[in-house]
Scaffold this active site. Structure first.
Site, mmCIF file in Angstrom:
data_model
loop_
_atom_site.group_PDB
_atom_site.id
_atom_site.type_symbol
_atom_site.label_atom_id
_atom_site.label_comp_id
_atom_site.label_asym_id
_atom_site.label_seq_id
_atom_site.Cartn_x
_atom_site.Cartn_y
_atom_site.Cartn_z
ATOM 1 N N ASP A 153 -74.310 56.626 17.747
ATOM 2 C CA ASP A 153 -73.128 57.006 16.954
ATOM 3 C C ASP A 153 -71.839 56.616 17.670
ATOM 4 O O ASP A 153 -71.785 56.559 18.900
ATOM 5 C CB ASP A 153 -73.168 58.515 16.696
ATOM 6 C CG ASP A 153 -72.264 58.926 15.533
ATOM 7 O OD1 ASP A 153 -71.798 58.037 14.787
ATOM 8 O OD2 ASP A 153 -72.027 60.145 15.386
ATOM 9 N N HIS B 115 -69.617 47.806 15.040
ATOM 10 C CA HIS B 115 -71.043 47.647 14.719
ATOM 11 C C HIS B 115 -71.619 46.431 15.446
ATOM 12 O O HIS B 115 -72.749 46.466 15.933
ATOM 13 C CB HIS B 115 -71.237 47.512 13.208
ATOM 14 C CG HIS B 115 -70.858 48.759 12.448
ATOM 15 N ND1 HIS B 115 -71.260 50.015 12.841
ATOM 16 C CD2 HIS B 115 -70.118 48.934 11.316
ATOM 17 C CE1 HIS B 115 -70.785 50.916 11.974
ATOM 18 N NE2 HIS B 115 -70.085 50.283 11.056
ATOM 19 N N LEU C 134 -93.734 48.235 25.127
ATOM 20 C CA LEU C 134 -92.745 49.187 24.588
ATOM 21 C C LEU C 134 -92.875 49.176 23.071
ATOM 22 O O LEU C 134 -92.915 48.108 22.468
ATOM 23 C CB LEU C 134 -91.322 48.749 24.989
ATOM 24 C CG LEU C 134 -90.176 49.483 24.281
ATOM 25 C CD1 LEU C 134 -90.063 50.925 24.765
ATOM 26 C CD2 LEU C 134 -88.843 48.767 24.497
ATOM 27 N N SER D 91 -78.173 65.240 12.379
ATOM 28 C CA SER D 91 -77.937 64.409 11.185
ATOM 29 C C SER D 91 -79.230 63.906 10.526
ATOM 30 O O SER D 91 -79.357 62.723 10.199
ATOM 31 C CB SER D 91 -77.020 63.227 11.535
ATOM 32 O OG SER D 91 -75.779 63.677 12.014
HETATM 33 C C1 IPE Z 1 -76.063 59.316 12.194
HETATM 34 O O1 IPE Z 1 -74.716 59.001 12.350
HETATM 35 C C2 IPE Z 1 -76.806 58.128 11.648
HETATM 36 C C3 IPE Z 1 -76.932 56.987 12.548
HETATM 37 C C4 IPE Z 1 -76.546 56.935 13.786
HETATM 38 C C5 IPE Z 1 -77.574 55.836 11.988
HETATM 39 P P1 IPE Z 1 -73.639 59.367 11.221
HETATM 40 O O2 IPE Z 1 -72.339 58.875 11.736
HETATM 41 O O3 IPE Z 1 -74.090 58.866 9.910
HETATM 42 O O4 IPE Z 1 -73.720 60.960 11.212
HETATM 43 P P2 IPE Z 1 -72.710 62.069 10.670
HETATM 44 O O5 IPE Z 1 -72.362 61.696 9.260
HETATM 45 O O6 IPE Z 1 -71.499 62.042 11.560
HETATM 46 O O7 IPE Z 1 -73.466 63.355 10.797
HETATM 47 C C1 IPE Z 2 -72.897 54.585 14.114
HETATM 48 O O1 IPE Z 2 -71.517 54.514 14.188
HETATM 49 C C2 IPE Z 2 -73.464 53.541 13.170
HETATM 50 C C3 IPE Z 2 -74.046 54.124 11.951
HETATM 51 C C4 IPE Z 2 -74.035 55.367 11.602
HETATM 52 C C5 IPE Z 2 -74.685 53.207 11.039
HETATM 53 P P1 IPE Z 2 -70.565 55.090 13.051
HETATM 54 O O2 IPE Z 2 -70.313 54.003 12.067
HETATM 55 O O3 IPE Z 2 -71.092 56.334 12.494
HETATM 56 O O4 IPE Z 2 -69.234 55.353 13.893
HETATM 57 P P2 IPE Z 2 -68.276 56.599 13.777
HETATM 58 O O5 IPE Z 2 -69.121 57.842 13.878
HETATM 59 O O6 IPE Z 2 -67.593 56.500 12.457
HETATM 60 O O7 IPE Z 2 -67.352 56.449 14.940
HETATM 61 MG MG MG Z 3 -70.888 58.309 12.951
#
Ligand code: IPE
Ligand code: IPE
Ligand code: MG
Length: 242
Positions: free
Chosen positions: A21, A38, A132, A197
């Site tokens: 995240d 990303h 792995l 999540s």
């Molecule tokens: C959780 O992150 C999903 C992934 C890392 C793929 P999110 O950014 O979607 O989670 P919330 O919405 O903050 O809980």
């Molecule tokens: C994790 O980073 C990637 C996915 C959930 C797919 P985020 O896109 O959720 O990044 P933040 O949480 O908005 O910083």
């Molecule tokens: Mg996020």
């Protein structure tokens, strides 16, 4: 597959799962578009897989896209799916050479046809590997996974092949997408958020949880090494006495 350990033995984690995240916030902090976060996140995946191999970790599970992430703007979903295509295409040969078995969990039928083909190809190409096991959670939601398992069991009951009283924890676990994975010993979430999540809710019953402030694109070999050291210092009791 349940975790066979009954108490902490100071051993390294067999299975590490990561909620990757903070890509968006990493980019925002640098004045960059979210897509840049990303992209850099994909680099962190490469480094993490490599380091898991060096450390002798047997299972790595990465939360790449949740069943709730469809709520994001279509442009961001497209970016994430394109990066996934790129990752699989670019990495599969090297992963295979390194002895990595690649698997996907999540509702794949909702993915684009070409991604389903890539996913299936990655799985079949690497099926024989066992150094792995890299499991990528894609369009994954833990509650949906459990519901699916329960539906399978209910169908067996309805067909007269299963007594309700015969359903136990082991049986339900064997009807989850994670059936052939041990439960994660360590679940890491980056970016400072402290929640699961909808990730591996059943499987995390006795996982050690580690919440790091680092945004995922900054997660590197050193961060993984630190996490493994922190894990080794935890005392796992599984309900027994310390
Ligand atoms: C959780 O992150 C999903 C992934 C890392 C793929 P999110 O950014 O979607 O989670 P919330 O919405 O903050 O809980
Ligand atoms: C994790 O980073 C990637 C996915 C959930 C797919 P985020 O896109 O959720 O990044 P933040 O949480 O908005 O910083
Ligand atoms: Mg996020």
């Amino acid at each position: 597959m349940a975790n066979p350990r009954t108490k902490d033995d100071g051993a390294p984690p067999v299975h590490i799962a990561i909620i990757m995240d903070g890509n968006g916030r990493w980019a925002a902090a640098k004045g960059l578009p979210r897509a840049a976060g990303h992209r850099q996140g994909a680099e962190a995946v490469r480094a993490t897989v490599k380091e898991c191999i060096s450390l002798g970790i047997r299972y790595l599970t990465l939360f790449a896209f949740s069943s709730e992430n469809w709520k994001r703007p279509a442009t961001e979903v497209d970016t994430l799916m394109s990066l996934l295509r790129l990752y699989i295409r670019q990495e599969i040969k090297e992963l295979n050479r390194s002895g990595v078995r690649v698997r996907f969990i999540g509702a794949r039928e909702a993915l684009a046809d070409d991604i389903i083909r890539l996913v299936e190809h990655a799985e079949s190409t690497t099926r024989q590997n066992d150094r792995l096991t890299l499991t990528i959670a894609l369009n994954y939601g833990s509650r949906a996974e459990i519901v699916r398992g329960v539906q399978d069991l209910a169908a067996k009951v309805k067909a007269g092949d299963l007594e309700p009283a015969a359903i136990d924890e082991t049986m339900l676990a064997s009807h989850l997408a994670s059936a052939d994975l041990p439960d994660p010993d360590l679940i890491i979430r980056t970016s400072g958020e402290q929640r699961l999540s909808n990730f591996l809710l059943w499987q995390s019953a006795y996982s050690e949880l580690l919440f790091l402030d680092t945004f995922w694109p900054d997660f590197d070999q050193a961060a993984l090494g630190d996490a493994v050291r922190i894990f080794a210092g935890r005392e796992r009791r599984f309900g027994a006495r310390g």
